[in-house]
Design an enzyme around this catalytic site. Structure first.
Site, PDB file in Angstrom:
ATOM      1  N   THR A 114      41.341  26.187  35.280  1.00 41.21           N
ATOM      2  CA  THR A 114      41.948  27.083  36.272  1.00 41.21           C
ATOM      3  C   THR A 114      41.354  28.487  36.154  1.00 41.21           C
ATOM      4  OG1 THR A 114      43.708  27.711  34.732  1.00 41.21           O
ATOM      5  CG2 THR A 114      44.133  25.819  36.163  1.00 41.21           C
ATOM      6  N   ASP A 115      41.553  29.292  37.183  1.00 43.84           N
ATOM      7  CA  ASP A 115      41.126  30.694  37.111  1.00 43.84           C
ATOM      8  C   ASP A 115      42.308  31.594  37.477  1.00 43.84           C
ATOM      9  OD1 ASP A 115      41.352  30.876  39.908  1.00 43.84           O
ATOM     10  OD2 ASP A 115      39.222  30.519  40.227  1.00 43.84           O
ATOM     11  N   CYS A 116      42.075  32.900  37.534  1.00 41.05           N
ATOM     12  CA  CYS A 116      43.198  33.830  37.698  1.00 41.05           C
ATOM     13  C   CYS A 116      43.767  33.811  39.118  1.00 41.05           C
ATOM     14  CB  CYS A 116      42.830  35.236  37.229  1.00 41.05           C
ATOM     15  SG  CYS A 116      41.471  36.002  38.079  1.00 41.05           S
TER      16      CYS A 116
END
Lengths: 146, 146, 146, 146
Positions: B16-18
């Site tokens: 996942t990313d921000c």
């Protein structure tokens, strides 16, 4: 028209795979790095855009691989904003070997603007400063300075 | 025609990313995981192919993102071998949310066969067992078993 | 005492580097995968914990590499919760080659519980269900079933 | 004693996770980037070392996380060669926020020299130029230039 230097990336050891070349997925990551750089170069920042709650998720991405990059190489990435209507945009990329001058890959990404709940944002009305920044990018030329 | 179950992948936290969604570059990695699985499923293995010095570098890749995957999701990937002439091949992919049944992404990759020096290999003549394995994949159907 | 099977991970092509072995950074990612699995195995889920706003950031991590993993290998990861006081916890890990039975790596991570603003959370008082889930993990034995 | 500037890394979007901070595994990757830079800075290159068949696999790694790095941050990494006996070496690292000056993380890695078959190499005898390069690193000071 402003001239922006290409984005420069030194291939990292961890970007290679056991074929001894850069893993193909990393080119999408380099494209992203060059987008962040590109926006920076005309005086706007992704981090600032995100702090305003404006995200730019990827709707589509492609890459055509011409010649592999390897550990020890430095690559130059030339991003170009091709389309922007305040709501969506598309960017194309050329990846060039810094020493060889060879074309290593070409690609493109498509994006929209959205808030944290993935609802669309129309920048012209809601974020005119972002709208103006992208208008500037449309006219920016990424090239090696002579 | 043999029916092969889709490849199942549980979204990893580090994927996942921000933006709180899976980073788009990981879909190309999932495609790769599903290719390895796909070949396994008809009784051949990538690792064995590579131990014979036969690589299958990516010539091109694309992905269209329909709906984001998130941490906690499990995705099903349905690969399909579309073209194979003994020398090149192309695979298309559908990514489906396991619980929702929703189409999350579609994509494709193009490959050739090459040796460690990136010289082309014609499998029909040089590696008939690999040729036969891919012929089988052309006729394989990836689907949820009923 | 419940017996939980080890976490199984098939080495991905993209996890290797040009030394033809798995890049050392991926072991920390495998540790994370095994933590998520571990909590799942006693009936609680990381995703649920996060949906309650309870994060478990890493305060420290280490890994000692004994023998490299390679593409084609499957590894078994045996996590063990060593310390838990409702506020912090530490986990140790053994990575074993599934076929060879060889010890490939050992490691550990330290964590706390925190909210989205990285403020500490005391689970005993604020989230008793999480507290109980971790108490169960303290007594869980991860082992190959006979 | 030569003074070498710290290694500078701009946090990439894809390095963050859904906790909105840099995923902890990336610090090991930054340590690697800084090692490559460090060797470059005294006039030797990892790529050249590897072209001679000399690898430097990681035997152990650790990181203690003090304060999270986020997208938009630039970090400075200060590597220091602590031990080197021609056969093994260890490096320690400090990660500092460029703007804040805050200590974000400290860590270390241990390495040996090995050939492609993971057989040990004694650099003093077999590769005196590599031996001399590392001797120089022992005396190098990584610091912000005033």
């Amino acid at each position: 028209m402003s001239v922006i230097s290409p984005y420069e990336h030194k291939v990292c050891y961890y970007e290679t795979d056991c074929m001894r070349i850069v893993h193909h997925s990393n080119y999408l990551r380099w494209f992203e790095e060059s987008r962040v750089y590109f926006l920076d170069a005309i005086g706007y920042s992704y981090a600032r855009m995100e702090s305003l709650g404006v995200l730019s998720p990827v709707l589509g991405a492609f890459c055509d691989y011409k010649s592999p990059a390897r550990f020890g190489d430095t690559v130059l990435i030339f991003p170009k904003l091709n389309e922007f209507n305040g709501f969506k945009f598309s960017v194309s990329y050329e990846v060039i070997g810094k020493e060889s001058g060879a074309l290593l890959a070409t690609g493109g990404t498509r994006h929209c603007f959205a808030d944290g709940n993935m609802r669309p944002i129309r920048t012209k009305k809601e974020h005119p400063d972002i709208y103006e920044a992208f208008k500037k990018l449309l006219n920016a030329d990424v090239a090696l300075k002579k």
